[in-house]
Design an enzyme around this catalytic site. Structure first.
Site, PDB file in Angstrom:
ATOM      1  N   LEU A  37       0.996   0.537   4.559  1.00 30.61           N
ATOM      2  CA  LEU A  37       0.569   0.620   5.950  1.00 30.61           C
ATOM      3  C   LEU A  37      -0.213  -0.625   6.365  1.00 30.61           C
ATOM      4  CD1 LEU A  37       0.585   2.687   8.330  1.00 30.61           C
ATOM      5  CD2 LEU A  37      -1.669   3.441   7.525  1.00 30.61           C
ATOM      6  N   SER A  56       1.257   2.030  -1.823  1.00 30.57           N
ATOM      7  CA  SER A  56       0.681   2.923  -0.821  1.00 30.57           C
ATOM      8  C   SER A  56       1.787   3.661  -0.058  1.00 30.57           C
ATOM      9  CB  SER A  56      -0.236   2.112   0.099  1.00 30.57           C
ATOM     10  OG  SER A  56      -1.069   2.958   0.863  1.00 30.57           O
ATOM     11  N   GLN A  57       1.786   3.575   1.260  1.00 36.68           N
ATOM     12  CA  GLN A  57       2.816   4.253   2.034  1.00 36.68           C
ATOM     13  C   GLN A  57       4.218   3.853   1.578  1.00 36.68           C
ATOM     14  OE1 GLN A  57       2.595   4.842   6.542  1.00 36.68           O
ATOM     15  NE2 GLN A  57       4.089   3.185   6.423  1.00 36.68           N
ATOM     16  N   ASP A  96     -10.309   4.389  -5.557  1.00 37.41           N
ATOM     17  CA  ASP A  96      -9.374   3.874  -4.560  1.00 37.41           C
ATOM     18  C   ASP A  96     -10.007   3.822  -3.166  1.00 37.41           C
ATOM     19  OD1 ASP A  96      -6.225   3.471  -3.907  1.00 37.41           O
ATOM     20  OD2 ASP A  96      -7.178   4.701  -2.368  1.00 37.41           O
ATOM     21  N   HIS A 132      -8.580   0.337  -2.884  1.00 35.19           N
ATOM     22  CA  HIS A 132      -7.198   0.484  -2.455  1.00 35.19           C
ATOM     23  C   HIS A 132      -6.501  -0.845  -2.171  1.00 35.19           C
ATOM     24  CE1 HIS A 132      -3.776   2.739  -1.039  1.00 35.19           C
ATOM     25  NE2 HIS A 132      -3.753   2.031   0.087  1.00 35.19           N
TER      26      HIS A 132
END
EC number: 3.1.2.2
Length: 309
Positions: free
Chosen positions: A52, A118-119, A235, A290
């Site tokens: 993202l 991630s996404q 994270d 993250h």
């Protein structure tokens, strides 16, 4: 030009053909070229899918690490749905990324590796489900909310400034909300029925809701050679962080690990089968935020590099 006899210190001697044949073993090291070094097998191509609000530039360190440790590897960091475009519905992104990875796979008969952050890890899992002939060897899911997201993050506060996680379901579980990628994997454990009925993405790839493609998607997903799950307690974005390992909250917000999840127990999309064949690798690591997963060298050497054959 010196004769063979003079080079061997036999000046003045006349050698018969039979004598020359006897001397050939001694002449070969001087007269024949060295055999070429054996050719090292090439590494499989690596495809990287961002998360993202990301872009390909974010992965410059990862690209550097791969080039150093596996020189000659063809690495493609897909430059699609960058920045705010990453908010587009995930099925739209799956289609776009699928069109980009298909020709790379077609040129790699020995297979490819996916590193999906991630996404992007959800995009890649959907790709593995819908692509009938994919040839992914290692699918490396890098801090990805594989079982969904349920947490107040800066991303959410920016996108939905008047909502908190406790009431975001009112937006995300509406047709309008499902037009945003983050709502496609918003997983409110207190409104499970709404999630199952409204989720147009996560509930489908998890096999939590019946659909006509469920059997085919499961078969496709099980073509993967190895599933590498990476995440950690520091994270700060993925909530709960165990979602990176297919763990998630129950209705009391107690985290249930992967083996306790209904999708695992029912083997709805293949997790239980993958674990039974030893094809799931879990690599938790503390102390990484993250945005640092793809630039941390220690993490790369421990959790990514070993699986890039």
């Amino acid at each position: 030009m010196k004769s063979c006899g003079s080079m061997l210190g036999l000046r003045g001697l006349r050698l018969s053909p039979a004598g020359i044949l006897l001397l050939l073993p001694f002449l070969q090291p001087r007269l024949l070229p060295a055999a070429p070094a054996p050719h090292r097998a090439s590494y499989k191509p690596v495809i990287v899918v961002h998360g993202l609000f990301d872009s390909s530039y974010s992965f410059r360190h990862l690209l550097e690490y791969i080039n150093e440790t596996h020189p000659g590897t063809v690495v493609t960091v897909l430059d699609l749905f960058d920045g705010r475009e990453s908010l587009r519905p995930l099925w739209e992104q799956v289609q776009g990324f699928g069109e980009a990875v298909a020709p790379i796979m077609a040129k790699a008969p020995e297979g490819v590796h996916l590193i999906c952050y991630s996404q992007g890890g959800l995009v890649c899992r959907a790709l593995l489900s819908v692509m009938d002939e994919h040839n992914v060897d290692s699918f490396i899911s890098l801090s990805s909310p594989q079982m969904g997201q349920y947490g107040d993050t800066d991303y959410l506060k920016w996108l939905f400034p008047t909502s908190m996680r406790s009431n975001l379901y009112r937006i995300c579980y509406s047709p309008w909300g499902q037009e945003f990628s983050i709502c496609n994997y918003w997983h409110d454990p207190h409104h499970d029925d709404l999630y199952l009925n409204a989720s147009s993405f996560l509930a489908l790839i998890n096999g939590e809701r019946d659909h006509p493609n469920a059997t085919a998607w499961r078969k496709n997903f099980l073509r993967v050679g190895r599933l590498v799950l990476i995440g950690g307690p520091d994270d700060g974005v993925i909530t709960p962080w165990q979602s990176s390992f297919f763990g998630f909250y129950d209705a009391n917000e107690t985290v249930l690990e992967m083996e306790e999840q209904p999708v695992y127990l029912r083997d709805s999309f293949g997790l239980k089968t993958l674990l039974a064949r030893g094809a799931i690798v879990r690599c938790p690591m503390a102390g990484i935020s993250h945005t640092a997963w793809h630039s941390n060298r220690t993490l790369y050497e421990a959790c990514i590099e070993p699986w890039l054959s």
